[in-house]
Design a protein around this motif. Structure first.
Motif, mmCIF file in Angstrom:
data_model
loop_
_atom_site.group_PDB
_atom_site.id
_atom_site.type_symbol
_atom_site.label_atom_id
_atom_site.label_comp_id
_atom_site.label_asym_id
_atom_site.label_seq_id
_atom_site.Cartn_x
_atom_site.Cartn_y
_atom_site.Cartn_z
ATOM 1 N N GLU A 6 0.830 -1.199 0.000
ATOM 2 C CA GLU A 6 0.000 0.000 0.000
ATOM 3 C C GLU A 6 0.867 1.252 0.000
ATOM 4 N N CYS A 22 -2.660 0.204 -3.943
ATOM 5 C CA CYS A 22 -2.175 -1.095 -3.489
ATOM 6 C C CYS A 22 -1.662 -1.836 -4.712
ATOM 7 N N TRP A 36 -10.461 -3.389 0.888
ATOM 8 C CA TRP A 36 -9.754 -2.440 1.740
ATOM 9 C C TRP A 36 -10.335 -2.517 3.148
ATOM 10 N N CYS A 96 -4.870 -3.131 2.280
ATOM 11 C CA CYS A 96 -5.556 -3.814 1.189
ATOM 12 C C CYS A 96 -5.372 -5.317 1.381
#
Length: 124
Positions: A6, A22, A36, A96
């Motif tokens: 990320e 990400c 997320w 993520c």
């Protein structure tokens, strides 16, 4: 081996916007549903949004619906989270995650791969 990285976090003021990214390597990103999450230091990990591998459908947690938008670029192996109208309560580490499930899960425990997280701090 699947790796997620990320980026895009930082310190912003209330009302500002941020766009988290990400980047995914390994695996088959273009056929993987992506989500997320965020976690404040005193809370459990919280679901925010998930997007299908096609990019054709997404699902949001109610508290961020209308403010956050998840998207993906399969050519770049990247998923994004555009965050608008940020509030101090959005302060958290944002993660993520990738899932091999064919549906769009909201539970953290069913995600298979995670990034290291990026800090978002919103000042009032």
């Amino acid at each position: 081996q699947v790796q997620l990285v990320e980026s895009g976090g930082g310190l912003v003021q209330a009302g500002d916007s941020l766009n988290l990214s990400c980047a995914v390597s390994g695996g088959t990103f273009s056929s993987t549903n992506m989500g997320w999450f965020r976690q404040a230091s005193w809370k459990e990990r919280e679901f925010l949004a998930v997007i299908r591998w096609t990019g054709g459908s997404a699902y949001y947690e109610d508290s961020v619906k209308g403010r956050f938008t998840i998207s993906r670029d399969n050519a770049k192996n990247t998923v994004y989270l555009q965050m608008n109208s940020l509030k101090p309560e959005d302060t958290a580490v944002y993660y993520c995650a990738a899932t091999t499930r064919t549906y769009l899960p909201t539970k953290a425990r069913v995600y298979d791969y995670w990034g290291q997280g990026t800090q978002v701090t919103v000042s009032s």
